[in-house]
Design an enzyme around this catalytic site. Structure first.
Site, PDB file in Angstrom:
ATOM      1  N   SER A 240      -4.342   6.767  -0.482  1.00  0.00           N
ATOM      2  CA  SER A 240      -3.572   5.802  -1.280  1.00  0.00           C
ATOM      3  C   SER A 240      -3.696   6.087  -2.779  1.00  0.00           C
ATOM      4  O   SER A 240      -3.207   7.091  -3.244  1.00  0.00           O
ATOM      5  CB  SER A 240      -3.997   4.373  -0.937  1.00  0.00           C
ATOM      6  OG  SER A 240      -3.189   3.454  -1.607  1.00  0.00           O
TER       7      SER A 240
ATOM      8  N   ASP B 222       2.775   4.002  -5.192  1.00  0.00           N
ATOM      9  CA  ASP B 222       1.430   4.574  -5.099  1.00  0.00           C
ATOM     10  C   ASP B 222       1.475   5.781  -4.153  1.00  0.00           C
ATOM     11  O   ASP B 222       2.533   6.104  -3.608  1.00  0.00           O
ATOM     12  CB  ASP B 222       0.397   3.511  -4.680  1.00  0.00           C
ATOM     13  CG  ASP B 222       0.484   3.141  -3.210  1.00  0.00           C
ATOM     14  OD1 ASP B 222       1.592   3.249  -2.647  1.00  0.00           O
ATOM     15  OD2 ASP B 222      -0.535   2.759  -2.626  1.00  0.00           O
TER      16      ASP B 222
ATOM     17  N   ASP C  25       0.615   6.584  -1.098  1.00  0.00           N
ATOM     18  CA  ASP C  25       1.096   6.531   0.281  1.00  0.00           C
ATOM     19  C   ASP C  25       2.279   5.581   0.454  1.00  0.00           C
ATOM     20  O   ASP C  25       2.687   5.289   1.586  1.00  0.00           O
ATOM     21  CB  ASP C  25      -0.041   6.194   1.255  1.00  0.00           C
ATOM     22  CG  ASP C  25      -0.773   4.924   0.883  1.00  0.00           C
ATOM     23  OD1 ASP C  25      -0.314   4.208  -0.019  1.00  0.00           O
ATOM     24  OD2 ASP C  25      -1.827   4.650   1.498  1.00  0.00           O
TER      25      ASP C  25
ATOM     26  N   ASP D 124       2.952   2.339   0.016  1.00  0.00           N
ATOM     27  CA  ASP D 124       3.004   0.952   0.501  1.00  0.00           C
ATOM     28  C   ASP D 124       3.036  -0.063  -0.644  1.00  0.00           C
ATOM     29  O   ASP D 124       3.140  -1.257  -0.415  1.00  0.00           O
ATOM     30  CB  ASP D 124       1.855   0.647   1.489  1.00  0.00           C
ATOM     31  CG  ASP D 124       0.479   0.805   0.885  1.00  0.00           C
ATOM     32  OD1 ASP D 124       0.380   1.342  -0.238  1.00  0.00           O
ATOM     33  OD2 ASP D 124      -0.506   0.408   1.538  1.00  0.00           O
TER      34      ASP D 124
HETATM   35 MG    MG Z   1      -1.345   2.462  -0.807  1.00  0.00          MG
END
Ligand code: MG
Length: 469
Positions: free
Chosen positions: A112, A253, A255, A257
């Site tokens: 992340s 960000d 990844d 999400d």
């Molecule tokens: Mg994330």
């Protein structure tokens, strides 16, 4: 026939606030990743009769190594693996949840927003939700008891290719609005070298908008900016939004999400405000919306408007998702830019948040800055002080005592740390469990009130900490 194998007998905790994280090739070795994946494979086969595991990863330099270890572990547990390669987290969750596809559960290899030398693992059960609470404990018990089953030679799983990104793109396109040339917006998209780089720019272009990309080549060295989309990391995005006179800027960000937005005046928009704007567009009378304890009072204003209820949880997506499910809430969000739309996905949704914001802009026929100006303004200041882990709980108790003796009758919320609610603002004292720091947040209806509260909070925290030493 099954082969019982005994892993290293260890005791302890593997799961943190979100999945399992650690330094690569230190804690997060291929050996560890393979073993924990085998345990997860055993767990989902036993509990959910699940066999088809979707696997995705972020573009970190270590993700390929970890992915192959995870795949080995899953195959050894007798699971079939569907390898989706670099894919945003919400795409994995969405594809697992959507039962028209064959995926029973999922694993995502992602660090992340954390530093580049670290990485992590997230595990998803058949409803698309990340493993949490009791399930984490059960997986840890299986791991530490040293007992897990390996498949016999004729039951080892197979690997197939999958494209969860395609499924995700189709969902996003269904949820958004195509615009004609006249209504097309100029959008600057900063995907931060992350997993949304091959999804969001294409989705937004397909809606008919004019897209300019920044940091859209996936790169585990993150040469353009670190993967956390905070204000200091988005200076370039702000400059480009201003220079191009764009309608909106958006950043994701690593990844994908979480998403953060810049308005048409080049102003960084707090995640609280984005959550409040979306909640405002979704809430009907009596609806529930869930958010963390540290979110601005702006959401209370929105709830009052709709005669709805705000449920505040501990900070962290797992608690927000848990409360959404328990209360059948229509929406949930975190102040760091993570929004959850439970009818689509039981996890934070950076891409869908962007699609919803564009839909709101289209429906209202207003600029982003004009929409924000319709809401009351709250001022928030966030601070942190250094504090060793072993002193954190003692510090929380000491602050509580001090507040109680000085301000009898003041409303205190102990959902996560201590939140003191004054009529015209609040202070939150909360220990961080990922860093040796203690956080102090303050919010007021004016800048001077917020300043006054944060100074007061800092003084109490430092004094209480001094007395503990
Ligand atoms: Mg994330």
């Amino acid at each position: 026939m099954v082969i019982i194998c005994y892993f290293n007998k260890m005791v302890g905790k593997l799961f943190g606030t979100t999945g399992i994280r650690g330094t690569v090739n230190d804690f997060l070795t291929p050996e560890f990743c393979s073993k924990i994946a085998c345990v997860f494979g055993n767990y989902v086969r036993e509990k959910f009769n699940a066999k088809n595991i979707l696997v995705g990863m972020d573009p970190r330099t270590s993700s390929d190594m970890i992915k192959h270890a995870v795949i080995s572990g899953l195959l050894s547990a007798g699971c079939d693996v569907y390898d989706s390669g670099i894919t945003p987290v919400p795409a994995i969750q969405c594809a697992v949840k959507e039962k028209i596809y064959k995926f029973d559960a999922g694993v995502m290899i992602t660090g992340s927003h954390i530093p580049i030398e670290r990485n992590g693992l997230k595990f998803f059960i058949p409803d698309g939700n990340e493993v949490y609470g009791k399930i984490e404990d059960e997986i840890e018990d299986m791991y530490f008891s040293g007992k897990s089953e390996r498949a016999s030679w004729n039951e080892i799983g197979k690997i197939y290719n999958a494209d969860a990104g395609k499924i995700y793109k189709e969902m996003l396109l269904k949820e958004g609005i195509k615009v004609d040339k006249e209504n097309a917006l100029k959008i600057v998209v900063d995907t931060g070298h992350g997993a949304q780089s091959n999804i969001m720019p294409f989705v937004l272009r397909e809606f008919g908008h004019k897209i300019v990309t920044l940091n859209a080549q996936m790169d585990g060295f993150f040469p353009g900016r670190p993967s956390e989309p905070d204000k200091k990391n988005l200076e370039n995005l702000i400059k480009v939004v201003n220079a191009l006179n764009a309608d909106i800027g958006m950043a994701f960000d690593g990844d994908g999400d979480r998403s953060i937005f810049i308005d048409d005046k080049g102003e960084y928009i707090m995640g609280d405000m984005i959550g409040a704007i979306i909640a405002d567009s979704m809430m009907k009378e009596g609806d529930f919306v869930v958010t963390g304890i540290s979110t601005s009072a702006i959401i209370d204003y929105v709830a009052e408007k709709h005669n709805g209820t705000i449920i505040r949880t501990k900070v962290g997506a797992a608690d927000v998702v848990g409360a959404i499910m328990k209360n059948n809430a229509v929406f949930g969000f975190e102040e760091n830019g993570g929004s959850i739309f439970p009818n689509i996905n039981l996890g934070r949704e950076g891409g869908l948040t962007a699609v919803k914001i564009l839909k709101i802009l289209h429906d209202k026929k207003k600029k982003m800055s004009e929409i924000i100006a319709e809401y009351p303004k709250f001022y928030q200041i966030k601070e942190k002080i250094q504090c060793k882990d072993e002193l954190k709980n003692k510090l929380t108790s000491a602050i509580k005592e001090k507040i109680k003796e000085k301000y009898t009758g003041t409303k205190i919320d102990e959902t996560d740390g201590i939140k003191i609610l004054f009529g015209d603002g609040w202070i939150l004292f909360r220990p961080s469990w990922t860093e040796p720091i203690y956080r102090i947040f303050a919010e007021g209806k004016s800048e001077s009130k917020a300043m006054e509260l944060i100074e007061f909070g800092r003084k109490i925290a430092l004094l209480s900490l001094e007395n503990l030493k």
